[in-house]
Design a protein around this motif. Structure first.
Motif, PDB file in Angstrom:
ATOM      1  N   VAL A  43      33.823  34.331  38.232  1.00 23.14           N
ATOM      2  CA  VAL A  43      33.332  33.502  39.335  1.00 23.14           C
ATOM      3  C   VAL A  43      33.395  34.286  40.641  1.00 23.14           C
ATOM      4  O   VAL A  43      32.456  34.246  41.452  1.00 23.14           O
ATOM      5  CB  VAL A  43      34.140  32.190  39.439  1.00 23.14           C
ATOM      6  N   ALA A  44      34.477  35.010  40.878  1.00 20.92           N
ATOM      7  CA  ALA A  44      34.604  35.812  42.098  1.00 20.92           C
ATOM      8  C   ALA A  44      33.505  36.869  42.144  1.00 20.92           C
ATOM      9  O   ALA A  44      32.898  37.101  43.197  1.00 20.92           O
ATOM     10  CB  ALA A  44      35.981  36.464  42.160  1.00 20.92           C
ATOM     11  N   LYS A  45      33.229  37.490  41.007  1.00 17.23           N
ATOM     12  CA  LYS A  45      32.196  38.531  40.944  1.00 17.23           C
ATOM     13  C   LYS A  45      30.819  37.947  41.242  1.00 17.23           C
ATOM     14  O   LYS A  45      29.994  38.597  41.894  1.00 17.23           O
ATOM     15  CB  LYS A  45      32.217  39.187  39.564  1.00 17.23           C
ATOM     16  N   GLU A  46      30.560  36.718  40.776  1.00 16.01           N
ATOM     17  CA  GLU A  46      29.282  36.054  41.068  1.00 16.01           C
ATOM     18  C   GLU A  46      29.058  35.924  42.567  1.00 16.01           C
ATOM     19  O   GLU A  46      27.917  35.959  43.032  1.00 16.01           O
ATOM     20  CB  GLU A  46      29.264  34.641  40.460  1.00 16.01           C
ATOM     21  N   HIS A  47      30.138  35.760  43.316  1.00 15.35           N
ATOM     22  CA  HIS A  47      30.045  35.585  44.759  1.00 15.35           C
ATOM     23  C   HIS A  47      30.215  36.899  45.516  1.00 15.35           C
ATOM     24  O   HIS A  47      30.292  36.909  46.746  1.00 15.35           O
ATOM     25  CB  HIS A  47      31.084  34.562  45.227  1.00 15.35           C
ATOM     26  N   GLY A  48      30.313  38.005  44.799  1.00 15.75           N
ATOM     27  CA  GLY A  48      30.384  39.317  45.430  1.00 15.75           C
ATOM     28  C   GLY A  48      31.770  39.757  45.839  1.00 15.75           C
ATOM     29  O   GLY A  48      31.915  40.637  46.690  1.00 15.75           O
ATOM     30  N   PHE A  49      32.790  39.186  45.254  1.00 14.69           N
ATOM     31  CA  PHE A  49      34.162  39.557  45.577  1.00 14.69           C
ATOM     32  C   PHE A  49      34.905  39.922  44.304  1.00 14.69           C
ATOM     33  O   PHE A  49      34.482  39.590  43.203  1.00 14.69           O
ATOM     34  CB  PHE A  49      34.911  38.391  46.243  1.00 14.69           C
ATOM     35  N   LEU A  54      40.129  38.040  46.962  1.00 12.52           N
ATOM     36  CA  LEU A  54      40.329  36.624  47.252  1.00 12.52           C
ATOM     37  C   LEU A  54      41.803  36.259  47.277  1.00 12.52           C
ATOM     38  O   LEU A  54      42.220  35.406  48.060  1.00 12.52           O
ATOM     39  CB  LEU A  54      39.586  35.764  46.236  1.00 12.52           C
TER      40      LEU A  54
END
Length: 105
Positions: A43-49, A54
């Motif tokens: 999920v973090a990767k989907e948002h570019g992080f 985070l």
């Protein structure tokens, strides 16, 4: 799941079974944590992080404490900053005709 007659087992066998169950539970929890971490990373990767980015986010800064402006006339340990709701002793004194300046520090 296999049915085990616990009454037929010796104390040593029951203790060994207890250790085996404890290991199985720990292993299960570790697998669940790994699955949760992988899902959170996705999920973090989907948002570019990255999950690490985070996790390092700092919470909002705490407000600085405000110095007291008014002191109780009989008990100097009781103070009020002048912000927020008036304490009862201030409200009572104001109703009795005193002013805030009478309590100023």
């Amino acid at each position: 799941m296999t049915d085990i007659d616990l009454n037929a087992l010796s104390l040593a066998e029951l203790k060994q079974l207890e250790k085996t169950v404890a290991k199985a539970i720990a292993s299960f929890e570790d697998r669940r944590k790994a699955e949760a971490r992988a899902a959170a990373e996705a999920v973090a990767k989907e948002h570019g992080f990255s999950l690490g980015e985070l996790a390092e986010m700092t919470p909002a800064q705490k407000r600085a404490t405000v110095a007291p402006k008014y002191r109780h006339p009989e008990n100097p340990e009781i103070t009020w900053s002048g912000r927020g709701r008036k304490p009862g002793w201030i409200a009572e004194a104001l109703e009795a005709g005193k002013s805030l300046e009478d309590f100023a520090i």
